[in-house]
Scaffold this motif. Structure first.
Motif, PDB file in Angstrom:
ATOM      1  N   GLY A  57       0.815  -1.207   0.000  1.00 40.47           N
ATOM      2  CA  GLY A  57       0.000   0.000   0.000  1.00 40.47           C
ATOM      3  C   GLY A  57       0.851   1.260   0.000  1.00 40.47           C
ATOM      4  N   ASP A  58       0.280   2.354   0.499  1.00 38.00           N
ATOM      5  CA  ASP A  58       1.009   3.621   0.529  1.00 38.00           C
ATOM      6  C   ASP A  58       1.978   3.662   1.705  1.00 38.00           C
ATOM      7  N   LYS A  59       2.664   4.789   1.874  1.00 39.22           N
ATOM      8  CA  LYS A  59       3.686   4.891   2.920  1.00 39.22           C
ATOM      9  C   LYS A  59       3.088   4.675   4.306  1.00 39.22           C
ATOM     10  N   ARG A  60       1.943   5.258   4.572  1.00 40.26           N
ATOM     11  CA  ARG A  60       1.315   5.127   5.886  1.00 40.26           C
ATOM     12  C   ARG A  60       0.979   3.675   6.185  1.00 40.26           C
ATOM     13  N   THR A  61       0.376   2.995   5.220  1.00 35.50           N
ATOM     14  CA  THR A  61       0.003   1.586   5.415  1.00 35.50           C
ATOM     15  C   THR A  61       1.234   0.724   5.636  1.00 35.50           C
ATOM     16  N   ARG A  65       2.393  -1.516   9.032  1.00 34.93           N
ATOM     17  CA  ARG A  65       2.798  -2.915   8.983  1.00 34.93           C
ATOM     18  C   ARG A  65       4.182  -3.109   9.580  1.00 34.93           C
ATOM     19  N   VAL A  66       5.076  -2.190   9.258  1.00 33.74           N
ATOM     20  CA  VAL A  66       6.433  -2.241   9.818  1.00 33.74           C
ATOM     21  C   VAL A  66       6.377  -2.107  11.331  1.00 33.74           C
ATOM     22  N   LEU A  67       5.562  -1.178  11.811  1.00 32.01           N
ATOM     23  CA  LEU A  67       5.462  -0.927  13.248  1.00 32.01           C
ATOM     24  C   LEU A  67       4.941  -2.159  13.980  1.00 32.01           C
ATOM     25  N   HIS A  68       3.918  -2.800  13.445  1.00 29.12           N
ATOM     26  CA  HIS A  68       3.371  -4.005  14.075  1.00 29.12           C
ATOM     27  C   HIS A  68       4.404  -5.126  14.094  1.00 29.12           C
ATOM     28  N   ALA A  69       5.087  -5.337  12.962  1.00 30.82           N
ATOM     29  CA  ALA A  69       6.078  -6.416  12.886  1.00 30.82           C
ATOM     30  C   ALA A  69       7.247  -6.149  13.824  1.00 30.82           C
ATOM     31  N   TYR A  70       7.681  -4.907  13.882  1.00 27.87           N
ATOM     32  CA  TYR A  70       8.804  -4.521  14.739  1.00 27.87           C
ATOM     33  C   TYR A  70       8.452  -4.713  16.213  1.00 27.87           C
ATOM     34  N   VAL A 120       6.399  10.614  17.191  1.00 28.09           N
ATOM     35  CA  VAL A 120       6.241  11.937  16.565  1.00 28.09           C
ATOM     36  C   VAL A 120       5.428  11.871  15.270  1.00 28.09           C
ATOM     37  N   VAL A 121       4.890  10.702  14.950  1.00 27.78           N
ATOM     38  CA  VAL A 121       4.041  10.572  13.766  1.00 27.78           C
ATOM     39  C   VAL A 121       2.633  11.042  14.125  1.00 27.78           C
ATOM     40  N   VAL A 126      -1.480   5.207  14.771  1.00 27.29           N
ATOM     41  CA  VAL A 126      -0.120   4.970  15.267  1.00 27.29           C
ATOM     42  C   VAL A 126      -0.048   5.238  16.762  1.00 27.29           C
ATOM     43  N   GLN A 127      -0.629   6.339  17.206  1.00 27.96           N
ATOM     44  CA  GLN A 127      -0.586   6.689  18.627  1.00 27.96           C
ATOM     45  C   GLN A 127      -1.349   5.680  19.481  1.00 27.96           C
ATOM     46  N   GLN A 128      -2.483   5.201  18.967  1.00 29.45           N
ATOM     47  CA  GLN A 128      -3.240   4.197  19.710  1.00 29.45           C
ATOM     48  C   GLN A 128      -2.457   2.896  19.825  1.00 29.45           C
ATOM     49  N   PHE A 129      -1.762   2.534  18.754  1.00 27.13           N
ATOM     50  CA  PHE A 129      -0.953   1.323  18.780  1.00 27.13           C
ATOM     51  C   PHE A 129       0.150   1.437  19.832  1.00 27.13           C
TER      52      PHE A 129
END
Length: 210
Positions: A57-61, A65-70, A120-121, A126-129
């Motif tokens: 998907g786009d950069k945000r999506t 995904r990166v954030l969840h995997a990390y 800082v995003v 993202v903040q909820q995650f």
């Protein structure tokens, strides 16, 4: 039946989504979220634009995904360090040592995705995650302290919530100090001392008084 109708042109052979996410993680860690362009991601991940959009998907999506995997990978390793079948003191020290070793890993891009980049995003999801991740970590640490109470290592009135919060704050502090170049040896020493202070704060105070 139409085969491969949705596949973008230029799809790389033997495409490994997990490997591509690892590479994307390094790009975001190196440049932050706002500083990353699609061209950066295409170059860093070794994919063509159609493949990037098709699979991620786009950069945000992609960032989500990166954030969840990390977080899943980092969290599982931290949990393993914390929940090793050993004394409470050694578990705390192991957890803090893991934070240091993770932050000073050779060849890794600077900046923890969870502590330095994602906060800082400007994105509600993202903040909820991040809030959910912190809550999950807090629950895990409190569980370890309660296990220590059950094992008789600490008294029943031990301030579990306060000490759990302090442990996580110390881990974050060690990570941030690693980012500004504090030597690993120094951080590991401080991690071991912090484990003792969390369990026996009065001893630490007495040492400071002298």
């Amino acid at each position: 039946m139409i085969k491969n109708a949705a596949r973008p042109r230029g799809r790389p052979r033997n495409f490994d989504e997990g490997e591509a996410l690892e590479k994307a993680t390094q790009v975001f860690r190196s440049k932050g979220y706002d500083g990353v362009t699609i061209d950066d991601l295409v170059a860093g991940m070794g994919v063509v634009r159609p493949s990037l959009y098709f699979f991620f998907g786009d950069k945000r999506t992609l960032f989500l995904r990166v954030l969840h995997a990390y977080a899943e990978k980092k969290g599982s390793r931290a949990a393993k360090a914390l929940l090793e079948p050993q004394s409470l003191r050694d578990s705390l020290a192991g957890f803090l040592r893991h934070a240091v070793e993770s932050a000073t890993e050779e060849g890794s891009a600077p900046g923890c995705l969870l502590l330095c980049i994602a906060p800082v995003v400007n994105d509600a999801e993202v903040q909820q995650f991040l809030q959910n991740t912190v809550a999950g970590g807090m629950a895990l640490v409190k569980r370890r302290f309660r296990d220590g109470i059950s094992a008789g290592e600490i008294p029943p009135d031990f301030p579990v919530t306060a000490r759990a919060s302090q442990l996580l704050d110390i881990a974050r502090g060690l990570t941030m100090r690693a980012q500004i170049g504090t030597p690993r040896k120094t951080l590991l020493r401080d991690a071991n001392e912090a484990a003792d202070l969390l369990l026996h704060p009065r001893r630490g105070k007495a040492a400071q008084d002298h």
